[in-house]
Design a protein around this motif. Structure first.
Motif, PDB file in Angstrom:
ATOM      1  N   PRO A   4     -32.134  57.283   0.282  1.00 39.70           N
ATOM      2  CA  PRO A   4     -31.717  58.111   1.426  1.00 39.70           C
ATOM      3  C   PRO A   4     -31.317  57.235   2.613  1.00 39.70           C
ATOM      4  N   MET A   5     -30.215  57.614   3.275  1.00 40.59           N
ATOM      5  CA  MET A   5     -29.744  56.855   4.436  1.00 40.59           C
ATOM      6  C   MET A   5     -30.608  57.132   5.656  1.00 40.59           C
ATOM      7  N   PHE A   6     -31.198  58.315   5.711  1.00 35.75           N
ATOM      8  CA  PHE A   6     -32.010  58.732   6.850  1.00 35.75           C
ATOM      9  C   PHE A   6     -33.337  59.281   6.330  1.00 35.75           C
ATOM     10  N   PRO A   7     -34.363  58.450   6.183  1.00 27.05           N
ATOM     11  CA  PRO A   7     -35.632  58.890   5.598  1.00 27.05           C
ATOM     12  C   PRO A   7     -36.307  60.046   6.344  1.00 27.05           C
ATOM     13  N   ALA A   8     -36.250  60.044   7.680  1.00 28.36           N
ATOM     14  CA  ALA A   8     -36.919  61.108   8.449  1.00 28.36           C
ATOM     15  C   ALA A   8     -36.093  62.389   8.502  1.00 28.36           C
ATOM     16  N   ASN A   9     -34.805  62.304   8.194  1.00 31.93           N
ATOM     17  CA  ASN A   9     -33.906  63.453   8.246  1.00 31.93           C
ATOM     18  C   ASN A   9     -33.113  63.506   6.943  1.00 31.93           C
ATOM     19  N   LEU A 111     -27.631  56.201  20.149  1.00 30.01           N
ATOM     20  CA  LEU A 111     -28.249  57.521  20.279  1.00 30.01           C
ATOM     21  C   LEU A 111     -27.695  58.458  19.206  1.00 30.01           C
ATOM     22  N   ASN A 112     -28.496  59.426  18.778  1.00 26.13           N
ATOM     23  CA  ASN A 112     -27.958  60.432  17.867  1.00 26.13           C
ATOM     24  C   ASN A 112     -27.205  61.479  18.690  1.00 26.13           C
ATOM     25  N   LEU A 113     -26.621  62.472  18.026  1.00 25.88           N
ATOM     26  CA  LEU A 113     -25.817  63.471  18.747  1.00 25.88           C
ATOM     27  C   LEU A 113     -26.640  64.345  19.682  1.00 25.88           C
ATOM     28  N   GLN A 114     -27.971  64.347  19.514  1.00 25.26           N
ATOM     29  CA  GLN A 114     -28.833  65.091  20.423  1.00 25.26           C
ATOM     30  C   GLN A 114     -29.280  64.227  21.602  1.00 25.26           C
ATOM     31  N   GLY A 115     -28.827  62.966  21.647  1.00 21.48           N
ATOM     32  CA  GLY A 115     -29.157  62.077  22.747  1.00 21.48           C
ATOM     33  C   GLY A 115     -30.468  61.337  22.601  1.00 21.48           C
ATOM     34  N   ALA A 116     -31.085  61.417  21.428  1.00 19.86           N
ATOM     35  CA  ALA A 116     -32.355  60.712  21.191  1.00 19.86           C
ATOM     36  C   ALA A 116     -32.076  59.285  20.715  1.00 19.86           C
ATOM     37  N   LEU A 117     -32.932  58.367  21.115  1.00 22.91           N
ATOM     38  CA  LEU A 117     -32.804  56.965  20.730  1.00 22.91           C
ATOM     39  C   LEU A 117     -32.998  56.823  19.223  1.00 22.91           C
ATOM     40  N   ALA A 118     -32.000  56.226  18.541  1.00 22.54           N
ATOM     41  CA  ALA A 118     -32.054  56.088  17.089  1.00 22.54           C
ATOM     42  C   ALA A 118     -32.200  54.631  16.653  1.00 22.54           C
ATOM     43  N   ILE A 119     -31.464  53.722  17.286  1.00 22.34           N
ATOM     44  CA  ILE A 119     -31.480  52.296  16.944  1.00 22.34           C
ATOM     45  C   ILE A 119     -31.392  51.515  18.253  1.00 22.34           C
ATOM     46  N   SER A 120     -32.098  50.396  18.327  1.00 17.84           N
ATOM     47  CA  SER A 120     -32.077  49.588  19.542  1.00 17.84           C
ATOM     48  C   SER A 120     -32.044  48.099  19.187  1.00 17.84           C
ATOM     49  N   TYR A 121     -31.257  47.350  19.937  1.00 18.28           N
ATOM     50  CA  TYR A 121     -31.190  45.892  19.796  1.00 18.28           C
ATOM     51  C   TYR A 121     -31.471  45.242  21.145  1.00 18.28           C
ATOM     52  N   ARG A 122     -32.128  44.107  21.112  1.00 20.18           N
ATOM     53  CA  ARG A 122     -32.348  43.299  22.308  1.00 20.18           C
ATOM     54  C   ARG A 122     -31.450  42.075  22.225  1.00 20.18           C
ATOM     55  N   ARG A 159     -32.913  43.308  16.198  1.00 20.24           N
ATOM     56  CA  ARG A 159     -33.193  44.744  16.213  1.00 20.24           C
ATOM     57  C   ARG A 159     -34.628  44.983  16.656  1.00 20.24           C
ATOM     58  N   ASP A 160     -34.815  46.002  17.486  1.00 19.86           N
ATOM     59  CA  ASP A 160     -36.149  46.407  17.931  1.00 19.86           C
ATOM     60  C   ASP A 160     -36.730  47.323  16.861  1.00 19.86           C
ATOM     61  N   THR A 161     -37.602  46.786  16.031  1.00 23.34           N
ATOM     62  CA  THR A 161     -38.141  47.547  14.905  1.00 23.34           C
ATOM     63  C   THR A 161     -39.185  48.585  15.327  1.00 23.34           C
ATOM     64  N   SER A 162     -39.595  48.578  16.591  1.00 23.10           N
ATOM     65  CA  SER A 162     -40.516  49.619  17.057  1.00 23.10           C
ATOM     66  C   SER A 162     -39.807  50.957  17.257  1.00 23.10           C
ATOM     67  N   VAL A 163     -38.473  50.941  17.319  1.00 24.10           N
ATOM     68  CA  VAL A 163     -37.696  52.183  17.448  1.00 24.10           C
ATOM     69  C   VAL A 163     -37.504  52.742  16.043  1.00 24.10           C
ATOM     70  N   THR A 164     -38.005  53.947  15.829  1.00 24.62           N
ATOM     71  CA  THR A 164     -37.891  54.597  14.527  1.00 24.62           C
ATOM     72  C   THR A 164     -36.905  55.757  14.580  1.00 24.62           C
ATOM     73  N   GLU A 165     -36.509  56.210  13.423  1.00 23.31           N
ATOM     74  CA  GLU A 165     -35.554  57.299  13.342  1.00 23.31           C
ATOM     75  C   GLU A 165     -36.125  58.570  13.984  1.00 23.31           C
ATOM     76  N   PRO A 166     -35.392  59.181  14.917  1.00 25.86           N
ATOM     77  CA  PRO A 166     -35.912  60.402  15.553  1.00 25.86           C
ATOM     78  C   PRO A 166     -35.797  61.601  14.627  1.00 25.86           C
ATOM     79  N   THR A 167     -36.700  62.542  14.781  1.00 22.04           N
ATOM     80  CA  THR A 167     -36.607  63.786  14.017  1.00 22.04           C
ATOM     81  C   THR A 167     -35.562  64.667  14.681  1.00 22.04           C
ATOM     82  N   GLU A 168     -34.625  65.151  13.865  1.00 24.24           N
ATOM     83  CA  GLU A 168     -33.540  65.974  14.381  1.00 24.24           C
ATOM     84  C   GLU A 168     -33.779  67.449  14.079  1.00 24.24           C
ATOM     85  N   THR A 169     -33.326  68.287  14.992  1.00 23.27           N
ATOM     86  CA  THR A 169     -33.487  69.739  14.801  1.00 23.27           C
ATOM     87  C   THR A 169     -32.149  70.402  14.612  1.00 23.27           C
TER      88      THR A 169
END
Length: 169
Positions: A4-9, A111-122, A159-169
């Motif tokens: 799966p490309m998106f484990p949480a969704n 960000l995903n289309l709902q504006g939630a943080l999805a992936i982050s890089y430093r 990549r900031d690995t503390s940022v996890t895939e957000p749950t989408e509704t």
């Protein structure tokens, strides 16, 4: 079956869009950010031959270099680009350069289309190597947006690995 490309969704099949992003400098998102260039690194290939083995050339990794990052911002009253560029070298010359503050760690967020943080890089140790304060002006065009541009050299990114895939509704 493919992973799966998106484990949480698990319902999601579409990758993230490129227009939903954010750049954070000094803890604040950059206002009016229009475009950012790619994050890219290259590792030099070092070729060598072993003594007595003239038929086979071997390759091992050498030094890694990081491409500069270019940011484009719509022309506004936000002075973040100009203030940072002036820390490197301002009108008063090298004597006025800030040796303490000219390098900054910045954050690049997807960000995903709902504006939630999805992936982050430093990005580490970034500094301004080029700054375009004003665009070319043309009185014959009414539908053009003025763009400021900043080119950043840096010491690499991760990549900031503390940022996890957000749950989408």
């Amino acid at each position: 079956m493919a992973a799966p490309m998106f484990p949480a969704n698990a319902h999601r099949y579409d990758p993230y869009r490129t227009f939903m992003f954010q750049v954070v400098i000094d803890g604040a998102p950059v206002a009016g950010l229009r475009k950012m260039s790619v994050l890219k690194k290259s590792t030099e290939a070092v070729k060598w031959r072993s003594a007595g083995d003239v038929a086979h050339e071997r390759v091992m990794p050498g030094g890694t270099s990081y491409e500069p990052i270019t940011l484009e911002q719509g022309l506004t009253h936000d002075p973040v680009f100009e203030n940072w560029a002036n820390l490197v070298n301002n009108i008063q010359g090298n004597a006025a350069m800030s040796l303490v503050n000219y390098r900054k760690d910045i954050v690049l967020n997807v960000l995903n289309l709902q504006g939630a943080l999805a992936i982050s890089y430093r990005v580490y140790g970034a500094w301004v190597s080029e700054f375009q304060a004003l665009p070319e002006f043309d009185a014959g065009t009414m539908n053009t947006v003025g763009i400021q541009m900043l080119t950043l050299q840096h010491n690499g990114w991760e990549r900031d690995t503390s940022v996890t895939e957000p749950t989408e509704t």
